[in-house]
Design a protein around this motif. Structure first.
Motif, PDB file in Angstrom:
ATOM      1  N   LEU A  25       0.866  -1.186   0.000  1.00  0.00           N
ATOM      2  CA  LEU A  25       0.000   0.000   0.000  1.00  0.00           C
ATOM      3  C   LEU A  25       0.901   1.235   0.000  1.00  0.00           C
ATOM      4  O   LEU A  25       1.194   1.794   1.055  1.00  0.00           O
ATOM      5  N   PRO A  26       1.356   1.660  -1.158  1.00  0.00           N
ATOM      6  CA  PRO A  26       2.332   2.753  -1.211  1.00  0.00           C
ATOM      7  C   PRO A  26       1.763   4.051  -0.632  1.00  0.00           C
ATOM      8  O   PRO A  26       0.607   4.415  -0.880  1.00  0.00           O
ATOM      9  N   ILE A  27       2.604   4.730   0.138  1.00  0.00           N
ATOM     10  CA  ILE A  27       2.218   5.979   0.794  1.00  0.00           C
ATOM     11  C   ILE A  27       3.200   7.069   0.369  1.00  0.00           C
ATOM     12  O   ILE A  27       4.417   6.870   0.414  1.00  0.00           O
ATOM     13  N   LEU A  28       2.666   8.224  -0.026  1.00  0.00           N
ATOM     14  CA  LEU A  28       3.500   9.384  -0.319  1.00  0.00           C
ATOM     15  C   LEU A  28       3.294  10.408   0.789  1.00  0.00           C
ATOM     16  O   LEU A  28       2.160  10.795   1.075  1.00  0.00           O
ATOM     17  N   GLU A  52      -1.179   6.139  -9.886  1.00  0.00           N
ATOM     18  CA  GLU A  52      -2.466   5.468  -9.670  1.00  0.00           C
ATOM     19  C   GLU A  52      -2.363   4.323  -8.651  1.00  0.00           C
ATOM     20  O   GLU A  52      -3.383   3.837  -8.150  1.00  0.00           O
ATOM     21  N   GLU A  53      -1.136   3.883  -8.345  1.00  0.00           N
ATOM     22  CA  GLU A  53      -0.937   2.839  -7.342  1.00  0.00           C
ATOM     23  C   GLU A  53      -0.913   3.385  -5.919  1.00  0.00           C
ATOM     24  O   GLU A  53      -0.989   2.609  -4.956  1.00  0.00           O
ATOM     25  N   LEU A  54      -0.814   4.695  -5.776  1.00  0.00           N
ATOM     26  CA  LEU A  54      -0.718   5.270  -4.440  1.00  0.00           C
ATOM     27  C   LEU A  54      -1.964   4.938  -3.613  1.00  0.00           C
ATOM     28  O   LEU A  54      -3.091   5.142  -4.053  1.00  0.00           O
ATOM     29  N   HIS A  55      -1.734   4.436  -2.427  1.00  0.00           N
ATOM     30  CA  HIS A  55      -2.834   4.155  -1.516  1.00  0.00           C
ATOM     31  C   HIS A  55      -3.279   5.431  -0.812  1.00  0.00           C
ATOM     32  O   HIS A  55      -4.476   5.613  -0.531  1.00  0.00           O
ATOM     33  N   LEU A  56      -2.319   6.327  -0.546  1.00  0.00           N
ATOM     34  CA  LEU A  56      -2.625   7.499   0.255  1.00  0.00           C
ATOM     35  C   LEU A  56      -1.504   8.533   0.130  1.00  0.00           C
ATOM     36  O   LEU A  56      -0.334   8.171   0.005  1.00  0.00           O
ATOM     37  N   ILE A  57      -1.887   9.810   0.142  1.00  0.00           N
ATOM     38  CA  ILE A  57      -0.946  10.907   0.381  1.00  0.00           C
ATOM     39  C   ILE A  57      -1.177  11.380   1.802  1.00  0.00           C
ATOM     40  O   ILE A  57      -2.316  11.636   2.198  1.00  0.00           O
ATOM     41  N   VAL A  58      -0.109  11.474   2.573  1.00  0.00           N
ATOM     42  CA  VAL A  58      -0.206  11.988   3.937  1.00  0.00           C
ATOM     43  C   VAL A  58       0.533  13.323   3.987  1.00  0.00           C
ATOM     44  O   VAL A  58       1.709  13.400   3.627  1.00  0.00           O
ATOM     45  N   ASN A  59      -0.145  14.358   4.419  1.00  0.00           N
ATOM     46  CA  ASN A  59       0.475  15.679   4.550  1.00  0.00           C
ATOM     47  C   ASN A  59       0.893  15.921   5.989  1.00  0.00           C
ATOM     48  O   ASN A  59       0.085  15.772   6.914  1.00  0.00           O
ATOM     49  N   THR A  60       2.164  16.296   6.177  1.00  0.00           N
ATOM     50  CA  THR A  60       2.621  16.632   7.523  1.00  0.00           C
ATOM     51  C   THR A  60       1.957  17.919   8.008  1.00  0.00           C
ATOM     52  O   THR A  60       1.717  18.093   9.200  1.00  0.00           O
ATOM     53  N   HIS A  61       1.655  18.834   7.091  1.00  0.00           N
ATOM     54  CA  HIS A  61       0.911  20.055   7.397  1.00  0.00           C
ATOM     55  C   HIS A  61       0.523  20.699   6.075  1.00  0.00           C
ATOM     56  O   HIS A  61       0.918  20.230   5.006  1.00  0.00           O
ATOM     57  N   TYR A  62      -0.252  21.781   6.149  1.00  0.00           N
ATOM     58  CA  TYR A  62      -0.921  22.257   4.942  1.00  0.00           C
ATOM     59  C   TYR A  62      -0.289  23.472   4.259  1.00  0.00           C
ATOM     60  O   TYR A  62      -0.973  24.178   3.526  1.00  0.00           O
ATOM     61  N   HIS A  63       0.975  23.713   4.437  1.00  0.00           N
ATOM     62  CA  HIS A  63       1.619  24.795   3.699  1.00  0.00           C
ATOM     63  C   HIS A  63       1.830  24.404   2.233  1.00  0.00           C
ATOM     64  O   HIS A  63       1.964  23.225   1.901  1.00  0.00           O
TER      65      HIS A  63
END
Length: 328
Positions: A25-28, A52-63
Motif C-alpha cells: 500500500l504505497p504511501i506518499l 495510480e498505485e498510491l494508496h494514500l498521500i499523507v500531509n505533515t501540514h498544509y503549507h
C-alpha cells in the motif's frame, strides 16, 4: 523498514522534501509545490511506483510547499489524502484561512482531505505501520510519522538538520514556540535512528538535531523578536522563489498588500509598514537570504523557478471549486 522501502526525495525550493513508502500500500508523504506536480509524478515513477498505485498521500501540514501536488494527484488519479483533523476541516470547507495561503500570498489549487488523522492513529503500508504523532508548533495541525521497528521519523517542518521551521505567531498563536518545544520533547523520548525533514538532507543524528532545535527555541523565549525575524526572512525568501524575484520598483507596493508583512511590521516591530520595508530589505541582504541582480531581488537559496503561468497564479482557498476534482 523490513519489508517496505523508504525512498527520500530531497527537493529544491519551492517544493518540500517527499518520502515514498514503497510497499503493498504505497504511501506518499507530502507532495511538493503545485508548479512541480509533473516532477513529483516523474520522481515517483522513477522508483517503479505509478501515481495510480498510491494508496494514500499523507500531509505533515498544509503549507503550499507540502500540499501543492495534491490537486494534480487527486484530480488525475483519484488518490486519497490524509491530514490532521484540524487542518482537514479547514481544507474541506475552503476556509479563507486554510493553508495560511491568503495571509502568505501563496497559490494552492483545491484538494479534499479524505482521511482525518488524530494523535496515535496508525497508517498501514502493507508490511509496516506508521504511527501518527501530533507535533504542533509550526502549524497547529502539524504531524510527524514514526516507524518504531526501524526507528524512522518523518518530522515535516518541526525541525531540520541545522534549522527549525518558522513560527507563525499570527495564525498559529503566540504559544506556538511552547508547543514546538513540547513537540520536540515528545520526540526526544523516542528511539530514532534516522529522520527525514521537510527541507534539507537526511538527518543522521536526529536526537542531536532535536536538542539543537530545542536549545535555539529556548533562547527565543527571551528574545521573541528573533522568532519574527526568522519568519519574515523565510516567508519573503519563499515569495522571491515562487515569483522568481521582484523588480526593485514593485517591492514596496507588493509588500504593502501582504497580510504577513502588515502583521509583523505593526505588531512584532511596532512600525508602520512603510517604515519596515527598508529594514526588511537591509536584513535580507545582510543575512544573505537575498541579493540584487540586475535591479531584481533574488532569493539566494537554491530553487527551481516555477513556470511562467505559475508566477501569476492567484488561486486561494476562497476561490476553490471542488467540482474540478473528479478524476479524468
Amino acid at each position: 523498514m523490513k519489508k517496505s522501502d523508504i525512498i527520500f526525495f530531497e527537493r529544491k525550493f519551492p517544493s518540500a522534501n517527499m518520502v515514498l513508502i514503497k510497499d503493498q500500500l504505497p504511501i506518499l508523504i507530502d507532495s511538493g509545490f503545485g508548479s512541480e506536480a509533473a516532477e513529483t509524478e516523474r520522481l515517483m515513477k522513477g522508483t517503479g511506483v505509478s501515481p495510480e498505485e498510491l494508496h494514500l498521500i499523507v500531509n505533515t501540514h498544509y503549507h503550499s510547499d507540502h500540499v501543492g501536488g495534491n490537486y494534480h494527484l487527486q484530480k488525475k488519479y483519484g488518490v486519497q489524502i490524509a491530514a490532521h483533523k484540524w487542518e482537514a476541516d479547514l481544507i474541506n470547507i475552503g476556509d479563507s484561512e486554510a493553508c495560511a495561503a491568503e495571509w502568505l500570498d501563496q497559490p494552492i489549487e483545491p484538494y479534499r482531505v479524505d482521511r482525518k488523522l488524530s494523535d496515535n492513529d496508525e497508517i498501514h503500508t502493507g508490511s509496516s505501520t506508521l504511527k501518527v504523532l501530533h507535533t504542533p508548533g509550526h502549524t497547529l495541525g502539524h504531524i510527524s510519522l514514526y516507524e518504531p521497528e526501524e526507528e524512522i521519523l518523518i518530522c515535516g517542518d518541526l525541525f531540520h538538520k541545522q534549522d527549525i521551521g518558522w513560527l507563525n505567531i499570527f495564525r498559529e498563536g503566540v504559544a506556538s514556540i511552547q508547543r514546538s518545544i513540547e513537540s520536540l520533547d515528545r520526540l526526544s523520548k523516542l528511539r530514532i535512528g534516522q529522520a527525514y525533514s521537510g527541507h534539507g538532507p537526511k538527518i543522521e543524528n536526529p536526537l542531536a538535531a532535536i536538542d539543537a532545535a530545542r536549545g535555539r527555541m529556548e533562547k527565543w523565549l527571551s528574545t521573541p523578536e528573533k522568532i519574527s525575524w526568522h519568519a519574515c526572512k523565510r516567508i519573503f525568501s519563499f515569495t522571491l522563489m515562487i515569483k522568481n524575484g521582484l523588480v526593485k520598483e514593485e517591492i514596496d507596493n507588493y509588500l504593502l498588500t501582504c497580510g504577513w508583512f502588515q502583521d509583523f511590521a505593526r505588531h512584532s516591530f511596532q512600525l508602520q509598514p512603510e517604515e519596515f520595508i527598508p529594514i526588511l530589505l537591509d536584513e535580507m541582504i545582510r543575512s544573505g537570504a537575498a541579493g540584487w541582480h540586475n535591479n531584481r531581488l533574488i532569493a539566494t537559496a537554491p530553487y527551481e523557478a516555477p513556470q511562467e503561468e505559475w508566477m501569476h497564479k492567484n488561486i486561494k482557498p476562497k476561490d476553490w471549486n471542488y467540482n474540478v476534482l473528479s478524476p479524468n
